[in-house]
Design an enzyme around this catalytic site. Structure first.
Site, PDB file in Angstrom:
ATOM      1  N   GLY A 154       0.817  -1.227   0.000  1.00 13.62           N
ATOM      2  CA  GLY A 154       0.000   0.000   0.000  1.00 13.62           C
ATOM      3  C   GLY A 154       0.839   1.259   0.000  1.00 13.62           C
ATOM      4  N   ASP A 171      -1.219   6.583   3.579  1.00 15.12           N
ATOM      5  CA  ASP A 171      -0.338   6.238   4.695  1.00 15.12           C
ATOM      6  C   ASP A 171       1.007   5.721   4.213  1.00 15.12           C
ATOM      7  N   LEU A 194      -0.273  -2.250   4.757  1.00 10.67           N
ATOM      8  CA  LEU A 194      -1.222  -1.135   4.659  1.00 10.67           C
ATOM      9  C   LEU A 194      -2.198  -1.313   3.494  1.00 10.67           C
ATOM     10  N   SER A 227      -9.992   0.242   0.909  1.00  9.30           N
ATOM     11  CA  SER A 227     -10.128   0.991   2.165  1.00  9.30           C
ATOM     12  C   SER A 227     -11.349   1.900   2.218  1.00  9.30           C
ATOM     13  N   SER A 282      -8.511  -0.985  12.165  1.00 14.50           N
ATOM     14  CA  SER A 282      -9.292   0.244  11.976  1.00 14.50           C
ATOM     15  C   SER A 282     -10.331   0.447  13.069  1.00 14.50           C
ATOM     16  N   GLU A 293     -13.138   1.371  12.423  1.00 11.02           N
ATOM     17  CA  GLU A 293     -14.387   0.844  11.859  1.00 11.02           C
ATOM     18  C   GLU A 293     -14.766  -0.479  12.514  1.00 11.02           C
ATOM     19  N   TYR A 326     -16.499  -3.762   4.900  1.00  8.21           N
ATOM     20  CA  TYR A 326     -15.114  -3.349   5.179  1.00  8.21           C
ATOM     21  C   TYR A 326     -14.773  -3.607   6.646  1.00  8.21           C
ATOM     22  N   ASN A 331      -9.694   7.553  12.251  1.00  4.10           N
ATOM     23  CA  ASN A 331      -9.563   8.241  10.954  1.00  4.10           C
ATOM     24  C   ASN A 331      -8.390   9.213  10.965  1.00  4.10           C
ATOM     25  N   GLY A 339      -7.540  10.368  -0.303  1.00  7.60           N
ATOM     26  CA  GLY A 339      -8.309  10.147  -1.524  1.00  7.60           C
ATOM     27  C   GLY A 339      -9.518  11.072  -1.581  1.00  7.60           C
ATOM     28  N   VAL A 341     -14.667  11.795   3.146  1.00  4.26           N
ATOM     29  CA  VAL A 341     -15.459  13.006   3.347  1.00  4.26           C
ATOM     30  C   VAL A 341     -14.616  14.257   3.604  1.00  4.26           C
TER      31      VAL A 341
HETATM   32  P1  NAP Z   1      -5.462   4.159   0.638  1.00  8.64           P
HETATM   33  O1  NAP Z   1      -4.969   5.546   0.423  1.00  8.64           O
HETATM   34  O2  NAP Z   1      -6.796   3.766   0.079  1.00  8.64           O
HETATM   35  O3  NAP Z   1      -4.347   3.160   0.058  1.00  8.64           O
HETATM   36  C1  NAP Z   1      -4.623   1.795  -0.131  1.00  8.64           C
HETATM   37  C2  NAP Z   1      -3.400   1.128  -0.738  1.00  8.64           C
HETATM   38  O4  NAP Z   1      -3.675  -0.281  -0.913  1.00  8.64           O
HETATM   39  C3  NAP Z   1      -3.015   1.667  -2.117  1.00  8.64           C
HETATM   40  O5  NAP Z   1      -1.607   1.749  -2.185  1.00  8.64           O
HETATM   41  C4  NAP Z   1      -3.512   0.567  -3.060  1.00  8.64           C
HETATM   42  O6  NAP Z   1      -2.795   0.494  -4.266  1.00  8.64           O
HETATM   43  C5  NAP Z   1      -3.223  -0.657  -2.216  1.00  8.64           C
HETATM   44  N1  NAP Z   1      -3.951  -1.857  -2.678  1.00  8.64           N
HETATM   45  C6  NAP Z   1      -5.289  -1.997  -2.781  1.00  8.64           C
HETATM   46  N2  NAP Z   1      -5.572  -3.210  -3.238  1.00  8.64           N
HETATM   47  C7  NAP Z   1      -4.391  -3.864  -3.451  1.00  8.64           C
HETATM   48  C8  NAP Z   1      -4.021  -5.152  -3.934  1.00  8.64           C
HETATM   49  N3  NAP Z   1      -4.948  -6.044  -4.309  1.00  8.64           N
HETATM   50  N4  NAP Z   1      -2.708  -5.478  -3.994  1.00  8.64           N
HETATM   51  C9  NAP Z   1      -1.768  -4.599  -3.627  1.00  8.64           C
HETATM   52  N5  NAP Z   1      -2.049  -3.343  -3.177  1.00  8.64           N
HETATM   53  C10 NAP Z   1      -3.347  -2.992  -3.094  1.00  8.64           C
HETATM   54  O7  NAP Z   1      -5.521   3.817   2.193  1.00  8.64           O
HETATM   55  P2  NAP Z   1      -4.838   4.605   3.451  1.00  8.64           P
HETATM   56  O8  NAP Z   1      -5.758   5.666   3.904  1.00  8.64           O
HETATM   57  O9  NAP Z   1      -3.434   4.899   3.137  1.00  8.64           O
HETATM   58  O10 NAP Z   1      -4.918   3.465   4.558  1.00  8.64           O
HETATM   59  C11 NAP Z   1      -3.875   2.502   4.703  1.00  8.64           C
HETATM   60  C12 NAP Z   1      -4.415   1.291   5.449  1.00  8.64           C
HETATM   61  O11 NAP Z   1      -4.884   1.677   6.732  1.00  8.64           O
HETATM   62  C13 NAP Z   1      -5.602   0.585   4.781  1.00  8.64           C
HETATM   63  O12 NAP Z   1      -5.482  -0.786   5.063  1.00  8.64           O
HETATM   64  C14 NAP Z   1      -6.801   1.160   5.494  1.00  8.64           C
HETATM   65  O13 NAP Z   1      -7.891   0.276   5.420  1.00  8.64           O
HETATM   66  C15 NAP Z   1      -6.251   1.304   6.892  1.00  8.64           C
HETATM   67  N6  NAP Z   1      -6.827   2.354   7.736  1.00  8.64           N
HETATM   68  C16 NAP Z   1      -6.901   3.624   7.268  1.00  8.64           C
HETATM   69  C17 NAP Z   1      -7.387   4.612   8.102  1.00  8.64           C
HETATM   70  C18 NAP Z   1      -7.472   6.041   7.629  1.00  8.64           C
HETATM   71  O14 NAP Z   1      -8.194   6.819   8.265  1.00  8.64           O
HETATM   72  N7  NAP Z   1      -6.757   6.412   6.581  1.00  8.64           N
HETATM   73  C19 NAP Z   1      -7.800   4.294   9.409  1.00  8.64           C
HETATM   74  C20 NAP Z   1      -7.684   2.988   9.847  1.00  8.64           C
HETATM   75  C21 NAP Z   1      -7.179   2.010   9.006  1.00  8.64           C
HETATM   76  P3  NAP Z   1      -3.277   1.258  -5.629  1.00  8.64           P
HETATM   77  O15 NAP Z   1      -2.617   2.618  -5.556  1.00  8.64           O
HETATM   78  O16 NAP Z   1      -2.762   0.378  -6.690  1.00  8.64           O
HETATM   79  O17 NAP Z   1      -4.777   1.354  -5.576  1.00  8.64           O
HETATM   80  N1  GDD Z   2     -17.118   9.447   2.038  1.00 11.24           N
HETATM   81  C1  GDD Z   2     -18.181  10.188   2.372  1.00 11.24           C
HETATM   82  N2  GDD Z   2     -18.790  10.941   1.415  1.00 11.24           N
HETATM   83  N3  GDD Z   2     -18.597  10.153   3.654  1.00 11.24           N
HETATM   84  C2  GDD Z   2     -19.654  10.931   3.978  1.00 11.24           C
HETATM   85  C3  GDD Z   2     -20.311  11.733   3.057  1.00 11.24           C
HETATM   86  C4  GDD Z   2     -19.874  11.730   1.704  1.00 11.24           C
HETATM   87  O1  GDD Z   2     -20.420  12.397   0.825  1.00 11.24           O
HETATM   88  N4  GDD Z   2     -21.310  12.393   3.706  1.00 11.24           N
HETATM   89  C5  GDD Z   2     -21.265  12.020   4.979  1.00 11.24           C
HETATM   90  N5  GDD Z   2     -20.269  11.123   5.156  1.00 11.24           N
HETATM   91  C6  GDD Z   2     -19.957  10.440   6.419  1.00 11.24           C
HETATM   92  C7  GDD Z   2     -19.937   8.930   6.301  1.00 11.24           C
HETATM   93  O2  GDD Z   2     -21.277   8.407   6.311  1.00 11.24           O
HETATM   94  C8  GDD Z   2     -19.141   8.575   7.539  1.00 11.24           C
HETATM   95  O3  GDD Z   2     -19.976   8.546   8.663  1.00 11.24           O
HETATM   96  C9  GDD Z   2     -18.158   9.756   7.685  1.00 11.24           C
HETATM   97  O4  GDD Z   2     -18.648  10.793   6.821  1.00 11.24           O
HETATM   98  C10 GDD Z   2     -16.709   9.449   7.305  1.00 11.24           C
HETATM   99  O5  GDD Z   2     -16.701   8.805   6.038  1.00 11.24           O
HETATM  100  P1  GDD Z   2     -15.309   8.549   5.246  1.00 11.24           P
HETATM  101  O6  GDD Z   2     -14.542   9.792   5.162  1.00 11.24           O
HETATM  102  O7  GDD Z   2     -15.666   7.844   3.987  1.00 11.24           O
HETATM  103  O8  GDD Z   2     -14.493   7.615   6.254  1.00 11.24           O
HETATM  104  P2  GDD Z   2     -14.927   6.330   7.112  1.00 11.24           P
HETATM  105  O9  GDD Z   2     -14.979   6.754   8.543  1.00 11.24           O
HETATM  106  O10 GDD Z   2     -16.103   5.653   6.543  1.00 11.24           O
HETATM  107  O11 GDD Z   2     -13.671   5.358   6.878  1.00 11.24           O
HETATM  108  C11 GDD Z   2     -12.327   5.834   6.983  1.00 11.24           C
HETATM  109  O12 GDD Z   2     -11.864   5.698   8.299  1.00 11.24           O
HETATM  110  C12 GDD Z   2     -11.758   4.353   8.758  1.00 11.24           C
HETATM  111  C13 GDD Z   2     -11.280   4.416  10.210  1.00 11.24           C
HETATM  112  O13 GDD Z   2     -12.375   4.637  11.062  1.00 11.24           O
HETATM  113  C14 GDD Z   2     -11.466   5.051   5.986  1.00 11.24           C
HETATM  114  O14 GDD Z   2     -10.186   5.624   5.911  1.00 11.24           O
HETATM  115  C15 GDD Z   2     -11.320   3.604   6.413  1.00 11.24           C
HETATM  116  O15 GDD Z   2     -10.382   2.943   5.562  1.00 11.24           O
HETATM  117  C16 GDD Z   2     -10.790   3.604   7.862  1.00 11.24           C
HETATM  118  O16 GDD Z   2     -10.605   2.289   8.321  1.00 11.24           O
END
Ligand code: NAP
Ligand code: GDD
Length: 322
Positions: free
Chosen positions: A9, A14, A79, A83, A124, A126, A148, A177, A184, A188
């Site tokens: 990832g 991250d 990672l 996601s 996560s 989540e 998820y 979060n 990406g 939100v």
């Molecule tokens: P992200 O920006 O969506 O990045 C996901 C990464 O996974 C990308 O590099 C993607 O590659 C790679 N990937 C997806 N499918 C794959 C596959 N089949 N084989 C190899 N690589 C693959 O996610 P992030 O926000 O950096 O989060 C990193 C990790 O932490 C994830 O596991 C996510 O679920 C977890 N997490 C995130 C948060 C948060 O708030 N950001 C919180 C808790 C946990 P491509 O570029 O090729 O798509």
């Molecule tokens: N994406 C999105 N788009 N979310 C929205 C919107 C919208 O237009 N409007 C309201 N929301 C609300 C969602 O319903 C959710 O309650 C909140 O905003 C956050 O949504 P996201 O930003 O999509 O994040 P997430 O909390 O569902 O998931 C992220 O955080 C997790 C950790 O708690 C992701 O990064 C997951 O990969 C990660 O595990």
């Protein structure tokens, strides 16, 4: 001798911050990328001369084992995942393959090819889903609310199970979060910061969102990758909750983001059924006290600064595009 880290990832939010952190610490960094007809490396474009990239896919056991074998890592950060929570209802099977079974494949690769390597799994908040206590801590039971979240619970427990079954140094970071200008555009916070910049430039006139009363514990991704690294430097493997301990609603985020450019979010935000989820996670807020005490970790960037950083980055991006 410098250490070697393998990051799946690495092209994600991250992965890019973690690669920067580990390079600054003198690590050799190898990133896993999946085969694509384009090269989607925008988040790591500034690093490609200083890291190595290796081709593998979470769906393919042989490629993962081969990469671990060839890299001989001291630390593995898993990672990679599908996601985006919303997509997990549209692609539940694929989400399970990547986000759940992908973890077992990585652990198998480690067990076969580098059993002494330390392993970090991206768990996560989540997993807490329909929360059974507030704030959420390491002992809080899981109640996932999306395919998820269910997949991440599996990834979490298979990591614990491999640690206990095979005496591996394998840990899960239960991260709340975390956001940044590299988030990406479908998540939100970034959807809001991008919309504020577009509205300011006259490129967009409204922002369509789902549930703006949902509350999240939002931190800065750059701070959270430091917590990942700290978890792998401990004497004994353990799992930690990582978050700020503060919670804000999506509405609060809108208010702060639009205020940055002296606009009132109520003039632009429209609620749209399309963005509501079949099952919602209403409230997340961490109790990060174990991470504070045992890892010496505290977040440096607070909510208001995070919102400003994201809006300013998008304003600058559109200014450059002009
Ligand atoms: P992200 O920006 O969506 O990045 C996901 C990464 O996974 C990308 O590099 C993607 O590659 C790679 N990937 C997806 N499918 C794959 C596959 N089949 N084989 C190899 N690589 C693959 O996610 P992030 O926000 O950096 O989060 C990193 C990790 O932490 C994830 O596991 C996510 O679920 C977890 N997490 C995130 C948060 C948060 O708030 N950001 C919180 C808790 C946990 P491509 O570029 O090729 O798509
Ligand atoms: N994406 C999105 N788009 N979310 C929205 C919107 C919208 O237009 N409007 C309201 N929301 C609300 C969602 O319903 C959710 O309650 C909140 O905003 C956050 O949504 P996201 O930003 O999509 O994040 P997430 O909390 O569902 O998931 C992220 O955080 C997790 C950790 O708690 C992701 O990064 C997951 O990969 C990660 O595990």
């Amino acid at each position: 001798m410098s250490k070697t880290a393998l990051i799946t990832g690495i092209t994600g939010q991250d992965g890019s911050y973690l690669a920067e952190l580990l390079l600054a610490k003198g690590y050799r960094v190898v990133g896993v990328v999946r085969r694509s007809s384009t090269t989607p490396y925008e988040r790591i474009a500034h690093l490609v001369d200083r890291i190595e990239l290796a081709s593998a896919d979470l769906l393919d056991q042989t490629s993962l084992t081969d990469v671990v074998q060839a890299t001989a890592p001291d630390e593995i950060y898993n990672l990679a995942a599908q996601s985006f929570v919303q997509t997990s209802w549209k692609q539940p099977v694929l989400t399970g393959e990547f986000t759940a079974l992908g973890v077992t494949r990585m652990l198998e690769a480690l067990r076969k090819a580098a059993p002494k390597a330390r392993f970090y799994q991206a768990s996560s908040s989540e997993q807490f889903g329909k929360v059974v206590e507030t704030p959420q801590r390491e002992s809080t039971p899981f109640y996932p609310r999306s395919p998820y979240g269910v997949a991440k619970v599996y990834g979490h427990w298979i990591t614990v199970n491999y640690r206990e079954s095979f005496d591996l140094f394998a840990v899960s970071g239960i991260l709340f979060n975390h956001e940044s200008p590299r988030r990406g555009l479908e998540f939100v916070t970034r959807k809001i910061s991008d919309a504020v910049a577009r509205i300011q430039r006259g490129l967009q006139h409204e922002l369509r969102l789902g549930n703006i009363d949902a509350r999240r514990d939002w931190g800065f991704a750059g701070d959270y990758v430091d917590a990942m690294w700290r978890m792998l430097q401990q004497d004994t493997p353990d799992d930690f909750v990582i978050g700020t301990g503060e919670t804000y609603s999506v509405r609060d985020f809108c208010h702060a983001a639009f205020s940055t450019v002296d606009l009132d979010y109520r003039d632009y935000v429209v609620q749209d059924e399309k963005f509501f989820r079949p099952a919602e996670v209403d409230l997340l807020v961490a109790d990060p006290s174990r991470a504070n005490h045992e890892l010496g970790w505290t977040p440096k960037i607070q909510f208001a600064e995070l919102v400003r950083m994201m809006v300013e980055a998008d304003l600058e991006r559109y200014a450059r595009l002009r």
